[in-house]
Write a protein that holds these residues in place. Structure first.
Motif, PDB file in Angstrom:
ATOM      1  N   VAL A  48       0.826  -1.202   0.000  1.00 37.17           N
ATOM      2  CA  VAL A  48       0.000   0.000   0.000  1.00 37.17           C
ATOM      3  C   VAL A  48       0.865   1.260   0.000  1.00 37.17           C
ATOM      4  N   ASP A  49       0.511   2.176  -0.853  1.00 37.10           N
ATOM      5  CA  ASP A  49       1.172   3.492  -0.900  1.00 37.10           C
ATOM      6  C   ASP A  49       2.584   3.491  -1.471  1.00 37.10           C
ATOM      7  N   ASP A  50       3.028   2.402  -2.025  1.00 27.47           N
ATOM      8  CA  ASP A  50       4.344   2.399  -2.666  1.00 27.47           C
ATOM      9  C   ASP A  50       4.338   3.240  -3.942  1.00 27.47           C
ATOM     10  N   GLY A  51       3.140   3.470  -4.487  1.00 26.24           N
ATOM     11  CA  GLY A  51       3.023   4.353  -5.652  1.00 26.24           C
ATOM     12  C   GLY A  51       2.650   3.641  -6.938  1.00 26.24           C
ATOM     13  N   LYS A  52       2.006   2.491  -6.789  1.00 25.24           N
ATOM     14  CA  LYS A  52       1.657   1.702  -7.971  1.00 25.24           C
ATOM     15  C   LYS A  52       0.676   2.444  -8.888  1.00 25.24           C
ATOM     16  N   SER A  53      -0.363   2.999  -8.283  1.00 23.06           N
ATOM     17  CA  SER A  53      -1.344   3.723  -9.102  1.00 23.06           C
ATOM     18  C   SER A  53      -0.692   4.913  -9.792  1.00 23.06           C
ATOM     19  N   THR A  54       0.166   5.594  -9.066  1.00 24.45           N
ATOM     20  CA  THR A  54       0.848   6.752  -9.655  1.00 24.45           C
ATOM     21  C   THR A  54       1.723   6.307 -10.820  1.00 24.45           C
ATOM     22  N   LEU A  55       2.421   5.206 -10.637  1.00 21.47           N
ATOM     23  CA  LEU A  55       3.303   4.714 -11.699  1.00 21.47           C
ATOM     24  C   LEU A  55       2.500   4.315 -12.941  1.00 21.47           C
ATOM     25  N   GLY A 123      -2.702  -3.822  -4.149  1.00 18.91           N
ATOM     26  CA  GLY A 123      -1.739  -4.382  -3.222  1.00 18.91           C
ATOM     27  C   GLY A 123      -2.285  -4.693  -1.834  1.00 18.91           C
ATOM     28  N   HIS A 124      -3.292  -3.958  -1.401  1.00 22.38           N
ATOM     29  CA  HIS A 124      -3.613  -4.040   0.018  1.00 22.38           C
ATOM     30  C   HIS A 124      -4.379  -5.283   0.428  1.00 22.38           C
ATOM     31  N   VAL A 125      -5.456  -5.580  -0.270  1.00 21.87           N
ATOM     32  CA  VAL A 125      -6.236  -6.752   0.139  1.00 21.87           C
ATOM     33  C   VAL A 125      -5.880  -7.957  -0.722  1.00 21.87           C
ATOM     34  N   VAL A 174      12.489   1.055  -7.706  1.00 19.24           N
ATOM     35  CA  VAL A 174      12.704   1.729  -6.421  1.00 19.24           C
ATOM     36  C   VAL A 174      12.113   3.132  -6.568  1.00 19.24           C
ATOM     37  N   ASN A 175      10.932   3.303  -5.981  1.00 19.95           N
ATOM     38  CA  ASN A 175      10.151   4.528  -6.203  1.00 19.95           C
ATOM     39  C   ASN A 175      10.397   5.569  -5.095  1.00 19.95           C
ATOM     40  N   LYS A 176       9.942   6.760  -5.358  1.00 20.97           N
ATOM     41  CA  LYS A 176      10.045   7.890  -4.420  1.00 20.97           C
ATOM     42  C   LYS A 176      11.506   8.262  -4.166  1.00 20.97           C
ATOM     43  N   MET A 177      12.328   8.119  -5.205  1.00 19.28           N
ATOM     44  CA  MET A 177      13.739   8.496  -5.078  1.00 19.28           C
ATOM     45  C   MET A 177      13.878   9.970  -4.715  1.00 19.28           C
ATOM     46  N   ASP A 178      12.891  10.792  -5.059  1.00 15.75           N
ATOM     47  CA  ASP A 178      12.931  12.224  -4.708  1.00 15.75           C
ATOM     48  C   ASP A 178      12.926  12.403  -3.190  1.00 15.75           C
ATOM     49  N   LEU A 179      12.353  11.446  -2.469  1.00 17.17           N
ATOM     50  CA  LEU A 179      12.264  11.596  -1.015  1.00 17.17           C
ATOM     51  C   LEU A 179      13.517  11.109  -0.296  1.00 17.17           C
ATOM     52  N   VAL A 180      14.465  10.542  -1.030  1.00 20.91           N
ATOM     53  CA  VAL A 180      15.747  10.179  -0.415  1.00 20.91           C
ATOM     54  C   VAL A 180      16.882  10.947  -1.104  1.00 20.91           C
ATOM     55  N   ALA A 213       7.780   8.024  -9.611  1.00 27.77           N
ATOM     56  CA  ALA A 213       6.551   7.916 -10.404  1.00 27.77           C
ATOM     57  C   ALA A 213       5.834   9.259 -10.423  1.00 27.77           C
ATOM     58  N   LEU A 214       5.917   9.964  -9.296  1.00 27.21           N
ATOM     59  CA  LEU A 214       5.202  11.238  -9.175  1.00 27.21           C
ATOM     60  C   LEU A 214       5.764  12.267 -10.146  1.00 27.21           C
ATOM     61  N   HIS A 215       7.076  12.355 -10.219  1.00 29.05           N
ATOM     62  CA  HIS A 215       7.698  13.379 -11.064  1.00 29.05           C
ATOM     63  C   HIS A 215       8.092  12.848 -12.435  1.00 29.05           C
TER      64      HIS A 215
HETATM   65  N1  LIG Z   1       7.205  12.063  -3.367  1.00 30.55           N
HETATM   66  C1  LIG Z   1       6.694  11.081  -4.078  1.00 30.55           C
HETATM   67  N2  LIG Z   1       5.469  10.643  -3.793  1.00 30.55           N
HETATM   68  C2  LIG Z   1       4.954   9.640  -4.553  1.00 30.55           C
HETATM   69  C3  LIG Z   1       5.688   9.050  -5.621  1.00 30.55           C
HETATM   70  N3  LIG Z   1       4.906   8.092  -6.178  1.00 30.55           N
HETATM   71  C4  LIG Z   1       3.755   8.093  -5.489  1.00 30.55           C
HETATM   72  N4  LIG Z   1       3.771   9.020  -4.497  1.00 30.55           N
HETATM   73  C5  LIG Z   1       2.714   9.329  -3.547  1.00 30.55           C
HETATM   74  O1  LIG Z   1       2.523   8.214  -2.700  1.00 30.55           O
HETATM   75  C6  LIG Z   1       1.154   8.088  -2.340  1.00 30.55           C
HETATM   76  C7  LIG Z   1       0.636   6.701  -2.697  1.00 30.55           C
HETATM   77  O2  LIG Z   1       0.663   6.549  -4.115  1.00 30.55           O
HETATM   78  P1  LIG Z   1      -0.351   5.583  -4.869  1.00 30.55           P
HETATM   79  O3  LIG Z   1       0.026   5.593  -6.277  1.00 30.55           O
HETATM   80  O4  LIG Z   1      -1.754   5.903  -4.545  1.00 30.55           O
HETATM   81  O5  LIG Z   1       0.034   4.225  -4.141  1.00 30.55           O
HETATM   82  P2  LIG Z   1      -0.452   2.753  -4.465  1.00 30.55           P
HETATM   83  O6  LIG Z   1       0.681   1.865  -4.128  1.00 30.55           O
HETATM   84  O7  LIG Z   1      -0.992   2.660  -5.830  1.00 30.55           O
HETATM   85  O8  LIG Z   1      -1.580   2.529  -3.459  1.00 30.55           O
HETATM   86  P3  LIG Z   1      -2.860   1.589  -3.670  1.00 30.55           P
HETATM   87  O9  LIG Z   1      -3.471   1.947  -4.995  1.00 30.55           O
HETATM   88  O10 LIG Z   1      -3.711   1.950  -2.529  1.00 30.55           O
HETATM   89  O11 LIG Z   1      -2.318   0.180  -3.652  1.00 30.55           O
HETATM   90  C8  LIG Z   1       0.440   9.196  -3.080  1.00 30.55           C
HETATM   91  O12 LIG Z   1       0.273  10.282  -2.201  1.00 30.55           O
HETATM   92  C9  LIG Z   1       1.386   9.570  -4.205  1.00 30.55           C
HETATM   93  O13 LIG Z   1       1.269  10.900  -4.638  1.00 30.55           O
HETATM   94  C10 LIG Z   1       7.004   9.551  -5.889  1.00 30.55           C
HETATM   95  O14 LIG Z   1       7.710   9.109  -6.780  1.00 30.55           O
HETATM   96  N5  LIG Z   1       7.441  10.555  -5.075  1.00 30.55           N
END
Ligand SMILES: Nc1nc2c(ncn2[C@@H]2O[C@H](COP(=O)(O)OP(=O)(O)OP(=O)(O)O)[C@@H](O)[C@H]2O)c(=O)[nH]1
Length: 449
Positions: A48-55, A123-125, A174-180, A213-215
């Motif tokens: 959960v929240d790893d950023g799959k939907s965003t990717l 991912g969650h359930v 390896v996602n959210k590299m901007d946060l590290v 994934a975000l950027h």
């Molecule tokens: N800073 C940053 N935040 C990110 C990145 N990718 C995703 N996020 C944030 O992380 C949070 C979770 O992202 P989701 O894409 O909803 O995560 P998910 O894994 O798909 O979650 P589920 O759909 O619930 O399984 C959101 O607030 C996104 O904006 C990234 O690369 N950098």
């Protein structure tokens, strides 16, 4: 012989997907396959929240697979500075789930090089269940890891499942590299830990990519923030990963989905057998054998959706015409006489159980294997596997939700099977509850060890 070029035959839909058998998506996939476009099937996994939907949103958006108005709607709904691409995926997911109990949504996007079918597995359930469903036909699995958290228990579990399901290519994003702070050290530490774990699992091909994934960094275009990273972007890897040799083109297997007998005057003597080639290659003139009868004949012709073709290979959906008028029905298998599968009523498989109500010895259940559905009884639970430690619990008396174990089943009619390690299409089956018709498990026929 009747010509079929002006006849519309129903489209084959259910030979390739283990659960979502009648989906329009599967039909579309077959369309694409028969158009001979190169297709890559991808399964995604992450906690959960790893950023799959965003990717996924990012891949769809950057490859221009979404419409501008969808993007604008998402931009309007987003809070904060960034357009929340996850809204896009989640919106699509919600649409998809309305009224139907399907956990895996399939999405398409295409670049000039390839068409992608992406199994989005929430991912969650019930992640084991979803991943098994999505990954059993996948060419490649993407496991997302949050750079801040590194490898967690679920990452191990997802990698284990990908290897169990014999997904030939594994990508760790390896996602959210901007946060590290785009740290090379953080990335390398995760990559090393993952590689060490993957080596124990016989993962044939592992690629690790640092992304945001975000950027959009290293997703479609190379990022200036990671000058130390010399590998491919995620999309570049998806476009170029070599999958043709992963397919089994040796063992000819064609499960018959239905018999085609058009009711029109013009085609009254046409009879063909429709299905999807599970493996191997079939050509006009080939000697073939039909199971269970064991009778042999030759292929008189092969019809694709747009007319006759000379040869058929996986995952093409075709209709075979045979030289002799044999008694062939749904669930039969066309193969080659010198290379037939194992015909058996005893199944020895690793089963992933997906129902709340546990699996227990002596239970009765239905087995759906390729296009054949038969009744079965659970003879024995040999052990339950602990996915984290790989320990085998031989004292286990049942398999609970998301458990994996070695199960022996006896089916009421013979099935035509191969080892899953050799043939994913004929080496897997699903377990169906006879009363509710719900999918309650998935099995892989692998040698007992
Ligand atoms: N800073 C940053 N935040 C990110 C990145 N990718 C995703 N996020 C944030 O992380 C949070 C979770 O992202 P989701 O894409 O909803 O995560 P998910 O894994 O798909 O979650 P589920 O759909 O619930 O399984 C959101 O607030 C996104 O904006 C990234 O690369 N950098």
């Amino acid at each position: 012989m009747a010509s079929n070029t002006d006849t519309t035959y129903p489209t084959v839909t259910d030979a390739d997907e283990p659960v979502d058998v009648h989906s329009p998506v599967a039909e579309h996939a077959v369309e694409l396959a028969t158009a001979r476009k190169d297709i890559l099937r991808i399964a995604t996994a992450g906690s959960v929240d790893d950023g799959k939907s965003t990717l996924i949103g990012r891949l769809l958006y950057d490859s221009k697979a979404i419409f501008e108005d969808q993007y604008e709607a998402v931009a309007r709904a987003s809070k904060g500075d960034h357009v929340d691409l996850a809204l896009l995926t989640d919106g699509l997911r919600a649409e998809r789930e309305q009224g139907i109990t399907i956990d895996v949504a399939y999405r398409y996007f295409a670049t000039p090089r390839r068409t992608f079918i992406l199994a989005d597995t929430p991912g969650h359930v019930q992640y084991t269940r979803n991943m098994v469903t999505g990954a059993s036909t996948a060419d490649l699995a993407i496991v997302l890891v949050d750079a801040r958290k590194g490898m967690v228990e679920q990452s191990r579990r997802h990698a284990f499942l990908a290897s169990l399901l014999r997904v030939p290519h594994l990508v760790v994003a390896v996602n959210k590299m901007d946060l590290v702070d785009w740290s090379e050290e953080v990335f390398e530490a995760i990559a090393d830990e993952f590689s060490a774990f993957a080596a124990k699992l016989s993962v044939p091909d592992l690629t690790v990519v640092p992304i945001s994934a975000l950027h959009g960094d290293n997703v479609v275009t190379h990022s200036a923030k990671t000058p130390w990273y010399e590998g491919p972007t995620l999309l570049h890897h998806l476009e170029h990963v070599h999958v043709a040799s992963d397919r089994n083109l040796t063992d000819a297997r064609f499960p018959v989905q239905y018999v085609v007998r058009p009711q029109t005057e013009e085609h009254h003597d046409y009879r063909g057998y429709a299905g999807t080639v599970a493996s191997g290659v079939f050509r006009t003139g080939d000697d073939v054998q039909v199971l269970p009868s064991g009778l042999t004949t030759t292929i008189a012709g092969i019809d694709g959706p747009r007319g006759p073709v000379d040869e058929a290979f996986p995952p093409m959906a075709v209709t075979l015409r045979l030289a002799d008028d044999l008694d062939v029905s749904r669930g039969d298998l066309v193969c080659k006489p010198e290379n037939a599968p194992t015909v058996t009523q005893d199944l020895d498989a690793l089963v992933c159980w997906m129902a709340e109500e546990p699996l227990r010895p002596r239970q009765r259940i239905a087995v759906k294997h390729t296009t054949r559905t038969v009744r079965a009884v659970v003879k024995e639970l040999a052990y339950r596997l602990d996915v984290n430690t790989l320990h085998r619990d031989r004292e286990a008396t049942e398999l609970g939700l998301n458990d994996i174990g070695r199960v022996r089943l006896r089916v009421t009619q013979p099935l035509f099977v191969d080892d899953y390690t050799r043939n994913r299409a004929t080496g897997r089956f699903i377990l169906v509850d006879e009363a509710t018709n719900a999918t309650v498990g998935a099995g892989m026929l692998t040698p007992a060890g």
